[in-house]
Scaffold this active site. Structure first.
Site, PDB file in Angstrom:
ATOM      1  N   CYS A   2      44.871  10.843  36.185  1.00  0.00           N
ATOM      2  CA  CYS A   2      45.822  10.324  35.214  1.00  0.00           C
ATOM      3  C   CYS A   2      46.841  11.383  34.802  1.00  0.00           C
ATOM      4  CB  CYS A   2      45.095   9.865  33.969  1.00  0.00           C
ATOM      5  SG  CYS A   2      43.785   8.705  34.290  1.00  0.00           S
ATOM      6  N   ARG A  27      49.589  13.284  41.449  1.00  0.00           N
ATOM      7  CA  ARG A  27      48.219  13.508  41.003  1.00  0.00           C
ATOM      8  C   ARG A  27      47.300  12.355  41.413  1.00  0.00           C
ATOM      9  NH1 ARG A  27      47.793  17.099  36.590  1.00  0.00           N
ATOM     10  NH2 ARG A  27      46.188  15.865  35.608  1.00  0.00           N
ATOM     11  N   TRP A  75      44.588   6.585  36.796  1.00  0.00           N
ATOM     12  CA  TRP A  75      43.705   6.563  37.963  1.00  0.00           C
ATOM     13  C   TRP A  75      42.388   5.990  37.457  1.00  0.00           C
ATOM     14  CZ3 TRP A  75      39.122   8.670  39.917  1.00  0.00           C
ATOM     15  CH2 TRP A  75      39.001   8.722  41.317  1.00  0.00           C
ATOM     16  N   ASN A 101      43.906  10.938  28.964  1.00  0.00           N
ATOM     17  CA  ASN A 101      43.288  11.411  30.204  1.00  0.00           C
ATOM     18  C   ASN A 101      41.897  11.890  29.860  1.00  0.00           C
ATOM     19  OD1 ASN A 101      45.722  11.040  31.415  1.00  0.00           O
ATOM     20  ND2 ASN A 101      46.130  13.208  31.810  1.00  0.00           N
ATOM     21  N   GLY A 102      40.952  11.727  30.760  1.00  0.00           N
ATOM     22  CA  GLY A 102      39.587  12.197  30.496  1.00  0.00           C
ATOM     23  C   GLY A 102      38.659  11.027  30.269  1.00  0.00           C
ATOM     24  N   GLU A 481      37.167  22.263  56.962  1.00  0.00           N
ATOM     25  CA  GLU A 481      38.474  22.021  56.348  1.00  0.00           C
ATOM     26  C   GLU A 481      39.360  21.143  57.247  1.00  0.00           C
ATOM     27  OE1 GLU A 481      39.687  22.119  53.619  1.00  0.00           O
ATOM     28  OE2 GLU A 481      41.849  22.221  53.811  1.00  0.00           O
ATOM     29  N   LYS A 485      40.821  17.494  56.281  1.00  0.00           N
ATOM     30  CA  LYS A 485      42.275  17.292  56.299  1.00  0.00           C
ATOM     31  C   LYS A 485      42.605  16.033  57.079  1.00  0.00           C
ATOM     32  CE  LYS A 485      43.628  19.159  54.095  1.00  0.00           C
ATOM     33  NZ  LYS A 485      43.427  19.950  52.941  1.00  0.00           N
ATOM     34  N   GLU A 488      41.180  12.717  55.281  1.00  0.00           N
ATOM     35  CA  GLU A 488      41.727  12.308  53.982  1.00  0.00           C
ATOM     36  C   GLU A 488      43.138  11.731  54.085  1.00  0.00           C
ATOM     37  OE1 GLU A 488      41.951  15.452  51.018  1.00  0.00           O
ATOM     38  OE2 GLU A 488      42.655  16.906  52.472  1.00  0.00           O
ATOM     39  N   HIS A 504      20.955  18.152  67.542  1.00  0.00           N
ATOM     40  CA  HIS A 504      19.855  17.626  66.722  1.00  0.00           C
ATOM     41  C   HIS A 504      20.201  16.279  66.113  1.00  0.00           C
ATOM     42  CE1 HIS A 504      17.756  21.343  67.381  1.00  0.00           C
ATOM     43  NE2 HIS A 504      18.877  21.993  67.106  1.00  0.00           N
ATOM     44  N   LYS A 603      44.960  14.489  43.101  1.00  0.00           N
ATOM     45  CA  LYS A 603      45.199  15.910  43.326  1.00  0.00           C
ATOM     46  C   LYS A 603      44.273  16.751  42.472  1.00  0.00           C
ATOM     47  CE  LYS A 603      47.442  19.483  44.898  1.00  0.00           C
ATOM     48  NZ  LYS A 603      46.996  19.880  46.250  1.00  0.00           N
TER      49      LYS A 603
HETATM   50  C1  G6P Z   1      40.774  17.241  45.099  1.00  0.00           C
HETATM   51  C2  G6P Z   1      41.935  17.565  46.028  1.00  0.00           C
HETATM   52  C3  G6P Z   1      41.511  18.613  47.046  1.00  0.00           C
HETATM   53  C4  G6P Z   1      40.971  19.842  46.352  1.00  0.00           C
HETATM   54  C5  G6P Z   1      39.832  19.490  45.383  1.00  0.00           C
HETATM   55  C6  G6P Z   1      39.485  20.659  44.484  1.00  0.00           C
HETATM   56  O1  G6P Z   1      39.789  16.552  45.789  1.00  0.00           O
HETATM   57  O2  G6P Z   1      42.376  16.403  46.673  1.00  0.00           O
HETATM   58  O3  G6P Z   1      42.614  18.966  47.856  1.00  0.00           O
HETATM   59  O4  G6P Z   1      40.520  20.762  47.292  1.00  0.00           O
HETATM   60  O5  G6P Z   1      40.234  18.423  44.517  1.00  0.00           O
HETATM   61  O6  G6P Z   1      40.565  20.896  43.634  1.00  0.00           O
HETATM   62  P1  G6P Z   1      40.894  22.270  42.955  1.00  0.00           P
HETATM   63  O7  G6P Z   1      42.110  22.003  42.131  1.00  0.00           O
HETATM   64  O8  G6P Z   1      39.696  22.601  42.105  1.00  0.00           O
HETATM   65  O9  G6P Z   1      41.118  23.268  44.017  1.00  0.00           O
END
Ligand code: G6P
Length: 608
Positions: A2, A27, A75, A101-102, A481, A485, A488, A504, A603
């Protein structure tokens, strides 16, 4: 997650709120709304879906002349995405309107009490409780009512609050959810993140937890929960609005991938002077480090993947046991942490709820805490004992790239610093490593030049349903990673596997045409990884191999090869991640995905 924006000023608020919300879209959100004053009432307009739907609904805000207002992108957490559940929420008689928010953890009991008192709830949200509670607690004094109400709330909240009887004012509150204040001659603002206020001002104040801010067109006053006034330094944001814009690129993600050499330079250069490591913000002494018996690296998402690289690197350089842990698991694991533990927290946003809580758990148990953070003044940066900033600049794309790369660069420097202080490496090793770290931006630049080749290659993989990324040791850490990537942003099912573990179980999924990306950049393990690659190849997999020219892999052993430059083996992740970011990006682009705002993702994840 949010986003909140609020404005009290000398010109119409609605267009400023809409602009601010547009800058918070990254976000992640599923509905949007604003509240402004109209005909002595608070008018609330909201809409499920994209911000454009709200814009269309209110004709871009041009019909409102109110100079005070609040806006929100939601969100969904409590209650599905819908017009009713969108913010702002109004109290029963329309006396208050709020954005939040929260999560209000005690909302269920408050809701029950308020229902008994005759309040009707129009939404399924926890937020609506706060609106009604303000009305229930109303004393005729706006500040007193806010203060009394928040004392009854449990959980995390950033709030923006309007009262019908005070049309020139706004209150906002911060508790475990980000909120900043923007100051200008045209008016004052609150927002959950800097980009939202940049079109109006670069002068900001950071709010700390448990602070209340009162805004009018000409004044900003900050108070603690006991209503004591607090003086706060005004800071100037170093970057301007263009840093948070696409600047000619089709997506923020590709812009941020391309910005990595610059971000790396800005993160690395100030930390290496005259062949020595200078970690501003960290003053861990040799004596303190000698007591460290274990290191825990704690983070979420891609930041956790940096932690996995960190485990291999620190253990090799420093010979201290390292545990890379997912924050949401760590916090409930009854972790074995004490005053002999060093806890490294990694977070781009500095606000990820689980990571922040993991930091608090670690501190409570006596550990020394060190945070790698990108957002200045964020909660994690405020609460960790030692902080090191990644100077990556604003990262807007949900899928992180430059934040990951700069976190990795700092991980190398921290590791080297610890190793040097403990005498586990000699000066020659440090010198060689530092030169190699300084050379990383240039090597990344070189890799970025093969973007067109990767784009072409991506076309053939665009319609796949599954992908597997295989590697050993540091290659495995990067595979985690690279796989995240891809999945997502492209929605292709993807898994990363330690190459030796495949046999395994997971190898049963390999059949003719299964897409496998092999990572063979950890020189001493290339032969081992290649034997696993041959196993999948023998079962019909289509293999794309990432390796270095000098490592002697024959092109006929796989279907396609991507060669990258070499550096010190421990630093290879910094290079190998880049073509894989590009691969994920171009596959998602070929599939026409909403790359910067993938479905369901946020985000900054500010709820558990
Ligand atoms: C979300 C984002 C990721 C990020 C993760 C941790 O899932 O989409 O890209 O790695 O949060 O976020 P931070 O701000 O703690 O690095």
């Amino acid at each position: 997650m949010c986003g909140i924006v609020g404005f009290t000023g000398k010109k119409p608020a609605a267009p400023i709120l809409l602009e601010g919300l547009a800058r918070l879209e990254y976000r992640g959100y599923d509905s949007a709304g604003i509240a402004v004053f109209k005909n002595d009432k608070i008018s609330v307009k909201k809409s499920c879906g994209k911000l454009q739907m709200l814009r269309d609904l209110i004709n871009d805000g041009v019909d409102f002349d109110s100079t005070v207002g609040i806006g929100h992108t939601r969100w969904a957490t409590h209650g599905k995405p819908s017009d009713e559940n969108s913010h702002p929420h109004r109290s029963q008689s329309g006396l208050f309107a709020i954005v939040h928010n929260g999560i209000i953890e005690n909302y269920a009991s408050l809701r029950k009490t308020l229902k008994k008192k005759g309040y009707t709830f129009l939404s399924e949200t926890d937020t609506e409780v706060v609106a009604h509670l303000l009305e229930e607690n109303y004393t005729g004094d706006f500040f007193e009512t806010v203060s009394k109400t928040i004392a009854m709330l449990e959980g995390s909240y950033a709030l923006g609050i309007l009262c019908k009887n005070n049309p020139d004012e706004m209150y906002a509150v911060r508790k475990s959810s980000p909120l900043i204040v923007g100051l200008s001659d045209e008016g004052n603002m609150v927002a959950s993140d800097i980009p939202a206020i940049l079109p109006v001002t670069r002068k900001i104040c950071y709010l700390n937890d448990n602070e209340i801010v009162h805004l009018t067109a000409d004044s900003v006053e900050i108070f603690d929960m006991d209503k004591n006034k607090i003086e706060r330094e005004v800071k100037t944001v170093e970057w301007d609005v263009s840093a948070a814009e696409k600047g000619g690129y089709e997506h923020f993600m590709i812009k941020e991938i391309m910005e990595q050499p610059k971000a790396l330079r800005e993160t690395i250069a100030p930390r290496i002077k005259d062949g020595q490591i200078h970690l501003d913000g960290i003053n861990l002494t040799k004596e303190q480090l000698e007591k460290v018996q274990r290191i825990n690296i704690i983070a979420c998402g891609s930041a956790y993947h940096v932690g996995v690289v960190g485990k291999y690197v620190i253990e090799q350089m420093c010979r201290i046991p390292v545990f890379a842990e997912i924050a949401s698991e760590f916090r409930y694991a009854d972790p074995i942490i004490d005053e002999n533990s060093l806890v490294i927290i990694i977070s781009q946003s500095g606000e990820t709820a689980d990571t922040l809580e993991a930091l608090r758990v670690a501190k409570k148990q006596g550990a020394t805490t060190l945070a790698i953070v990108n957002v200045v003044g964020s909660s994690i940066a405020n609460e960790a004992q030692h902080v090191l900033y990644t100077w990556a600049g604003p990262e807007i794309s949900v899928a992180t790239t430059k934040a990951y790369s700069t976190q990795l660069a700092l991980m190398y420097l921290i590791s080297l610093d610890i190793a040097q202080k403990l005498g586990r490496v000699d000066d020659k090793y440090v010198g060689k490593m530092l030169s190699s770290i300084e050379a990383l931006p240039e090597k990344v630049e070189k890799i970025l030049k093969i973007a067109p080749e990767i784009e072409e290659m991506a076309q053939r993989y665009a319609y796949l349903e599954h992908a597997y990324f295989l590697g050993r040791n540091l290659d495995y850490a990067v595979a985690l990673e690279a796989s995240l990537k891809l999945k997502e942003i492209s929605y292709i099912h993807s898994e990363a596997y330690a190459a030796g573990e495949l046999k395994h179980g997971t190898i049963s999924l390999i059949e003719t045409g299964t897409f496998v990306v092999g990572l063979a950049c950890t020189e001493r393990l290339v032969a081992k990884t290649m034997s696993n690659i041959k196993e999948v190849k023998a079962r019909g997999a289509e293999v794309l191999l990432l390796t270095c020219e000098d490592y002697g892999v024959h092109s006929e052993e796989v279907d396609h090869i991507l060669d990258i430059p070499t550096t010190h083996e421990l630093l290879m992740p910094s290079l190998e991640v880049v073509p894989l970011q590009l691969l994920g990006y171009y596959i998602a682009k070929a599939r026409n995905c909403d790359i910067d705002k993938p479905r369901n993702l946020a985000k900054s994840v500010t709820v558990e």
